[in-house]
Design a protein around this motif. Structure first.
Motif, PDB file in Angstrom:
ATOM      1  N   PRO A   1      -4.481   0.566 -13.568  1.00  0.00           N
ATOM      2  CA  PRO A   1      -3.869  -0.476 -12.741  1.00  0.00           C
ATOM      3  C   PRO A   1      -2.688  -1.142 -13.421  1.00  0.00           C
ATOM      4  O   PRO A   1      -2.711  -1.405 -14.604  1.00  0.00           O
ATOM      5  N   GLY A   2      -1.685  -1.367 -12.652  1.00  0.00           N
ATOM      6  CA  GLY A   2      -0.482  -2.027 -13.133  1.00  0.00           C
ATOM      7  C   GLY A   2       0.394  -2.422 -11.962  1.00  0.00           C
ATOM      8  O   GLY A   2       1.485  -2.929 -12.140  1.00  0.00           O
ATOM      9  N   ALA A   3      -0.083  -2.172 -10.767  1.00  0.00           N
ATOM     10  CA  ALA A   3       0.611  -2.515  -9.522  1.00  0.00           C
ATOM     11  C   ALA A   3       1.975  -1.858  -9.431  1.00  0.00           C
ATOM     12  O   ALA A   3       2.930  -2.467  -8.988  1.00  0.00           O
ATOM     13  N   PHE A   4       2.081  -0.617  -9.877  1.00  0.00           N
ATOM     14  CA  PHE A   4       3.330   0.103  -9.703  1.00  0.00           C
ATOM     15  C   PHE A   4       3.126   1.327  -8.818  1.00  0.00           C
ATOM     16  O   PHE A   4       3.851   1.518  -7.851  1.00  0.00           O
ATOM     17  N   MET A   5       2.153   2.150  -9.136  1.00  0.00           N
ATOM     18  CA  MET A   5       1.883   3.347  -8.333  1.00  0.00           C
ATOM     19  C   MET A   5       1.459   2.965  -6.919  1.00  0.00           C
ATOM     20  O   MET A   5       1.657   3.726  -5.986  1.00  0.00           O
TER      21      MET A   5
ATOM     22  N   TRP B   1       2.101  14.708   2.420  1.00  0.00           N
ATOM     23  CA  TRP B   1       2.371  13.277   2.230  1.00  0.00           C
ATOM     24  C   TRP B   1       1.077  12.479   2.130  1.00  0.00           C
ATOM     25  O   TRP B   1       0.977  11.536   1.332  1.00  0.00           O
ATOM     26  N   GLY B   2       0.074  12.863   2.904  1.00  0.00           N
ATOM     27  CA  GLY B   2      -1.225  12.194   2.808  1.00  0.00           C
ATOM     28  C   GLY B   2      -1.868  12.408   1.446  1.00  0.00           C
ATOM     29  O   GLY B   2      -2.416  11.475   0.844  1.00  0.00           O
ATOM     30  N   ALA B   3      -1.780  13.654   0.956  1.00  0.00           N
ATOM     31  CA  ALA B   3      -2.342  13.963  -0.365  1.00  0.00           C
ATOM     32  C   ALA B   3      -1.599  13.210  -1.464  1.00  0.00           C
ATOM     33  O   ALA B   3      -2.216  12.674  -2.393  1.00  0.00           O
ATOM     34  N   LEU B   4      -0.261  13.147  -1.361  1.00  0.00           N
ATOM     35  CA  LEU B   4       0.518  12.415  -2.361  1.00  0.00           C
ATOM     36  C   LEU B   4       0.152  10.938  -2.362  1.00  0.00           C
ATOM     37  O   LEU B   4      -0.011  10.324  -3.423  1.00  0.00           O
ATOM     38  N   ALA B   5      -0.018  10.358  -1.190  1.00  0.00           N
ATOM     39  CA  ALA B   5      -0.409   8.945  -1.101  1.00  0.00           C
ATOM     40  C   ALA B   5      -1.769   8.728  -1.758  1.00  0.00           C
ATOM     41  O   ALA B   5      -1.949   7.782  -2.535  1.00  0.00           O
ATOM     42  N   LEU B   6      -2.728   9.599  -1.488  1.00  0.00           N
ATOM     43  CA  LEU B   6      -4.054   9.463  -2.089  1.00  0.00           C
ATOM     44  C   LEU B   6      -4.014   9.623  -3.606  1.00  0.00           C
ATOM     45  O   LEU B   6      -4.687   8.888  -4.332  1.00  0.00           O
ATOM     46  N   VAL B   7      -3.225  10.586  -4.088  1.00  0.00           N
ATOM     47  CA  VAL B   7      -3.090  10.775  -5.541  1.00  0.00           C
ATOM     48  C   VAL B   7      -2.475   9.540  -6.190  1.00  0.00           C
ATOM     49  O   VAL B   7      -2.929   9.090  -7.247  1.00  0.00           O
ATOM     50  N   LEU B   8      -1.463   8.969  -5.572  1.00  0.00           N
ATOM     51  CA  LEU B   8      -0.833   7.767  -6.134  1.00  0.00           C
ATOM     52  C   LEU B   8      -1.777   6.571  -6.099  1.00  0.00           C
ATOM     53  O   LEU B   8      -1.827   5.779  -7.050  1.00  0.00           O
ATOM     54  N   PHE B   9      -2.553   6.420  -5.037  1.00  0.00           N
ATOM     55  CA  PHE B   9      -3.540   5.336  -4.977  1.00  0.00           C
ATOM     56  C   PHE B   9      -4.618   5.529  -6.047  1.00  0.00           C
ATOM     57  O   PHE B   9      -5.056   4.576  -6.685  1.00  0.00           O
ATOM     58  N   ALA B  10      -5.039   6.775  -6.260  1.00  0.00           N
ATOM     59  CA  ALA B  10      -6.043   7.060  -7.295  1.00  0.00           C
ATOM     60  C   ALA B  10      -5.473   6.781  -8.681  1.00  0.00           C
ATOM     61  O   ALA B  10      -6.170   6.236  -9.542  1.00  0.00           O
ATOM     62  N   ALA B  11      -4.202   7.129  -8.904  1.00  0.00           N
ATOM     63  CA  ALA B  11      -3.576   6.848 -10.197  1.00  0.00           C
ATOM     64  C   ALA B  11      -3.503   5.350 -10.449  1.00  0.00           C
ATOM     65  O   ALA B  11      -3.713   4.888 -11.571  1.00  0.00           O
ATOM     66  N   GLU B  12      -3.244   4.580  -9.411  1.00  0.00           N
ATOM     67  CA  GLU B  12      -3.220   3.118  -9.545  1.00  0.00           C
ATOM     68  C   GLU B  12      -4.611   2.590  -9.877  1.00  0.00           C
ATOM     69  O   GLU B  12      -4.755   1.671 -10.676  1.00  0.00           O
TER      70      GLU B  12
END
Length: 144
Positions: free
Chosen positions: A23-27, A8-19
């Motif tokens: 940028p589009g304030a969705f991820m 879950w920590g890795a998924l959160a970091l990947v999603l923050f990096a994708a944002e």
């Protein structure tokens, strides 16, 4: 650390990096859901993976809806509200007619552009003031 906490920590970091990359304030909001599940699984061991996924989906939807409701409704006031509406910036300007206004139509040159104008019958060379803009056409009246 347990594998689901790391996941879950890795998924959160990947999603923050994708944002950050696109940028589009969705991820960001989905990443917040993943980060919340990361914290929950780190603090409360033994939650089944199915319930973790359900919590992730629910928290992500709640975060997105909260953003849509409160985050996007607050518009920012611009210091230049006419920035992309060039013709409306010309209201109040005074110029000289290039072509006289005949049958309600004429032309005026302002700065580096030639604009179509409408107004009362006036001869070429008359000074006019822009009083309004309708569909990109300047409405003028005699100045002075």
């Amino acid at each position: 650390m347990r594998w689901e906490v790391v996941g879950w920590g890795a998924l959160a970091l990947v999603l923050f990096a994708a944002e950050a990359m696109a940028p589009g304030a969705f991820m960001l909001w989905i990443g917040i859901g993943a980060a919340a599940v990361f914290l929950i699984t780190a603090l409360v061991p033994g939650i089944p993976v199915l319930w973790q996924v359900v919590a992730f989906v629910v928290l992500s939807v709640v975060a997105i809806q909260a953003y849509r409701r409160w985050g996007r409704t607050r518009g920012r006031e611009s210091d230049k509200p006419l920035l992309n509406r060039r013709s409306e910036q010309l209201v109040g300007r005074v110029a000289v007619l290039q072509q006289g206004i005949v049958a309600g139509q004429g032309r005026v040159s302002i700065d580096d552009a030639s604009w179509q104008v409408t107004g009362p019958e006036l001869a070429a060379g008359t000074r006019v003031r822009v009083v309004a803009v309708v569909n990109g056409v300047l409405q003028v009246e005699a100045n002075g």
